[in-house]
Write a protein that holds these residues in place. Structure first.
Motif, PDB file in Angstrom:
ATOM      1  N   ALA C   8       0.837  -1.212   0.000  1.00 40.64           N
ATOM      2  CA  ALA C   8       0.000   0.000   0.000  1.00 40.64           C
ATOM      3  C   ALA C   8       0.867   1.255   0.000  1.00 40.64           C
ATOM      4  N   THR C 218       0.830  -7.282   5.290  1.00 42.32           N
ATOM      5  CA  THR C 218      -0.390  -6.808   5.953  1.00 42.32           C
ATOM      6  C   THR C 218      -1.646  -7.370   5.280  1.00 42.32           C
ATOM      7  N   GLU C 220      -4.142  -5.496   4.383  1.00 42.65           N
ATOM      8  CA  GLU C 220      -4.440  -4.588   3.275  1.00 42.65           C
ATOM      9  C   GLU C 220      -3.691  -5.000   2.009  1.00 42.65           C
ATOM     10  N   ASP C 221      -2.425  -5.368   2.171  1.00 46.72           N
ATOM     11  CA  ASP C 221      -1.634  -5.800   1.008  1.00 46.72           C
ATOM     12  C   ASP C 221      -2.227  -7.068   0.389  1.00 46.72           C
ATOM     13  N   ALA C 223      -5.340  -7.868   0.394  1.00 46.24           N
ATOM     14  CA  ALA C 223      -6.550  -7.448  -0.330  1.00 46.24           C
ATOM     15  C   ALA C 223      -6.181  -6.890  -1.698  1.00 46.24           C
ATOM     16  N   THR C 248     -10.805  -3.830  -1.170  1.00 50.00           N
ATOM     17  CA  THR C 248     -10.295  -2.808  -0.247  1.00 50.00           C
ATOM     18  C   THR C 248     -11.382  -1.807   0.162  1.00 50.00           C
ATOM     19  N   LEU C 251     -12.247  -1.679   3.979  1.00 51.24           N
ATOM     20  CA  LEU C 251     -11.153  -1.739   4.958  1.00 51.24           C
ATOM     21  C   LEU C 251     -11.308  -0.698   6.072  1.00 51.24           C
ATOM     22  N   PHE C 442     -11.325  -9.103   5.181  1.00 61.00           N
ATOM     23  CA  PHE C 442     -10.291  -8.064   5.144  1.00 61.00           C
ATOM     24  C   PHE C 442     -10.646  -6.919   6.095  1.00 61.00           C
ATOM     25  N   ARG C 443     -11.919  -6.583   6.158  1.00 60.28           N
ATOM     26  CA  ARG C 443     -12.345  -5.507   7.069  1.00 60.28           C
ATOM     27  C   ARG C 443     -11.983  -5.864   8.513  1.00 60.28           C
ATOM     28  N   HIS C 446      -8.055  -6.035   8.963  1.00 59.61           N
ATOM     29  CA  HIS C 446      -7.427  -4.709   8.900  1.00 59.61           C
ATOM     30  C   HIS C 446      -7.750  -3.902  10.163  1.00 59.61           C
ATOM     31  N   THR C 450      -4.623  -2.493  12.414  1.00 56.48           N
ATOM     32  CA  THR C 450      -4.382  -1.056  12.586  1.00 56.48           C
ATOM     33  C   THR C 450      -4.610  -0.612  14.035  1.00 56.48           C
TER      34      THR C 450
END
Lengths: 61, 58, 463
Positions: C8, C218, C220-221, C223, C248, C251, C442-443, C446, C450
């Motif tokens: 990302a 991660t 995110e990556d 996704a 994404t 997220l 993913f949600r 992530h 985070t």
């Protein structure tokens, strides 16, 4: 599933058609009771009408 | 397929057919062995089966 | 340049012309040269190809015609993904000199997205059975401590991502081969829903259990990588013909309102995990509660049932695939793969059909359990990585696998790092969603990542 004797196992091993050495047969015989337990668990009683999860589609993709 | 006796193969399956049925059964199994050998014939390593695991109807 | 950018962050920097794909690729290649002799994560480094890809990406970026968010991102492929004119070995003597003529679909897709291919990554032989020391190449080692195991079979991808050699890579998962190495190497890895990503051109292990998927530092990556990987492929008979969602898009929605079910008996009773792993999961559930999620326990059938069904299906199908070579080149296989797969010769056709019948019942059980939950939680691995020389040969059968249940059911499942154990090695949890609900997975992942600081630490070997 009743335990297999070494003689019975050797018959099963011969039936596989694999070129197993004596040591390889020994290893597989040692783990065979674990495999039997797994097979019994996977085939535990289920309704006669229980369908498999594989679907045959005659339309080839 | 293997060099073991037919009687030993039957014993290994756990099945107990009548003695008088054994010759007929052996002939049937030989046919099945031949059929299985044909089915095993050469094919590409990655050739897929026709039935598939599906989570939802296609 | 950040020493270890995520996909990302690198993507944003490349788009802003603050990061050169050529410089990023050179840094990755230099890190591989400096450290991979201790990790053995690569079977083949394609330096010339990588530099050509990077220069092409850089030219596109400078011309304002970048292909998208993955343009110029260094990646590599597990060595069971066919790559045209580049050796693809499955880490096996049997395919030591195999050079495919065409790319697998996923390789094509990532290439079309502009990724920079650095090479081919170590795997357990034919994606099963490691760590093996009797193959043409050594097994990959864990960057957190090279005396320790990576898990597998996507061992090279786990090691190479954790070491920062690549920003992401491909894995495959038949019984846990993405989630296992992701867990022990402290990265993120997703086994998508069965049918979401093409398996065409990927060497098969078990047709109905094999999944392709991405691994990265991660969630995110992952996704972002999955976006360029998913989609219908008529060449894969199991491919799902349905639209690909934006992975994404959700997220930033956080965990508020999520209903999370913890399958506690899986990792406390059926296969008890280490204290660090259990505490990591409990702490993660506290994080989710703090973010506004509802967390409660959920009960499924004993994990041994899922494991038995998965083992019978996997071994039977893998034996069928390998039967010709097993009969003619038995001793060309490594001992672990050979002996494990030989068990398939002792299973009957009825054993396979019974397992397939039971499989459907288990799929229905998970579907029904998920009616009340958005996410299920379990462990991915029983603890920190063991020493690489202490992995038991029949460990795959002795205790039920924590990852196998979702190869059996096909649900998407992902490993997420939850901290570090007493030995300083990563521990993790496994998140599971409904079929094709990857955006929800993913949600949730992530939101946790985070809210915690685990992504800020890299292995000392390369840090």
């Amino acid at each position: 599933m009743p335990p297999v004797t070494r003689e019975e196992f050797d018959i099963l091993a011969a039936q596989t058609g694999l070129p197993l050495s004596q040591a390889q047969k020994d290893t597989l015989f040692d783990v065979y009771p674990t495999l039997q337990k797994i097979l019994t668990t996977a085939a535990a009683p289920m309704p006669r009408e229980a369908e498999p999860s594989l679907i045959f589609y005659p339309e080839v993709r | 397929m293997s060099e073991i006796s037919f009687e030993a193969r039957v014993r290994a399956t756990g099945l107990k057919p009548k003695a008088e049925d054994m010759p007929k059964l052996e002939a049937l199994v030989k046919d099945m062995d031949r059929a299985a050998e044909l089915v095993r014939g050469p094919r590409a390593y990655s050739e897929e089966p026709l039935s598939a695991f599906r989570l939802k109807k296609a | 340049m950040d020493a270890f950018p995520t996909i990302a962050s690198a993507s944003k920097a490349i788009a802003a012309k603050k990061l050169s794909p050529v410089e990023l690729t050179k840094a990755s290649l230099a890190r591989i040269k400096a450290h991979d002799s201790a990790l053995h994560s690569f079977l083949l480094v394609t330096e010339e190809r990588a530099m050509a890809d990077a220069k092409a990406a850089e030219a596109r970026v400078m011309a304002g015609s970048a292909k998208g968010p993955l343009d110029g991102i260094p990646i590599a492929h597990k060595d069971i993904y066919n790559t045209a004119d580049i050796r693809t070995t499955a880490h096996s003597k049997l395919l030591e000199h195999n050079v495919p003529t065409a790319d697998s679909m996923v390789v094509k897709k990532w290439d079309a997205a502009g990724t920079v291919m650095l090479g081919k990554l170590a795997t357990h032989e034919f994606a099963m059975g490691g760590p093996s020391f009797d193959l043409p190449w050594p097994p990959a080692r864990n960057p957190w401590n090279p005396d320790h195991f990576t898990a597998g079979s996507s061992s090279g991808t786990g090691a190479a991502v954790a070491a920062g050699f690549i920003l992401g890579g491909t894995g495959s998962d038949t019984g846990g081969s993405i989630r296992g190495p992701a867990a022990l190497c402290g990265i993120a890895g997703i086994k998508p829903t069965y049918g979401l990503c093409s398996r065409a051109g990927v060497l098969p292990l078990s047709f109905t259990m094999d999944h392709t998927g991405p691994m990265a530092w991660t969630v995110e990556d992952c996704a972002m990588l999955l976006q360029a990987m998913a989609g219908y492929d008529p060449e894969d008979p199991a491919s799902a013909d349905r639209p690909v969602p934006n992975f994404t898009a959700d997220l930033a929605k956080g965990a508020k309102g999520l209903r999370i079910g913890v399958i506690r008996h899986f990792f406390e009773d059926d296969h008890p995990v280490s204290e660090a792993t259990r505490k990591g999961i409990d702490a993660a559930m506290d994080v989710y509660r703090g973010l506004g999620a509802e967390v409660s326990d959920v009960t499924l059938s004993p994990m041994s049932e899922y494991h038995a069904v998965g083992s019978v299906i996997l071994t039977s199908e893998a034996y069928a695939v390998h039967q010709p070579w097993l009969k003619t080149r038995f001793n060309d296989y490594g001992e672990l793969f050979r002996d494990r797969i030989a068990l398939g010769a002792f299973m009957s056709s009825a054993d396979y059909v019974q397992a397939m019948r039971r499989r459907r019942m288990l799929c229905i059980e998970v579907r029904d359990a998920m009616a009340d939950y958005d996410i299920l939680v379990s462990a991915s691995q029983p603890g920190e990585a063991p020493r690489i020389d202490s992995v038991p040969k029949w460990g795959n059968l002795e205790k039920p696998s924590l990852t196998m249940p979702f190869n059996v059911t096909g649900n998407p499942a992902m490993s997420v790092c939850t901290g570090y154990g007493e030995g300083g090695l990563p521990v993790c949890m496994q998140l599971i969603a409904r079929p094709f609900a990857e955006p929800m997975l993913f949600r949730a992942g992530h939101a946790y990542e985070t809210a915690t600081g685990w992504r800020g630490k890299r292995p000392a070997l390369v840090a």
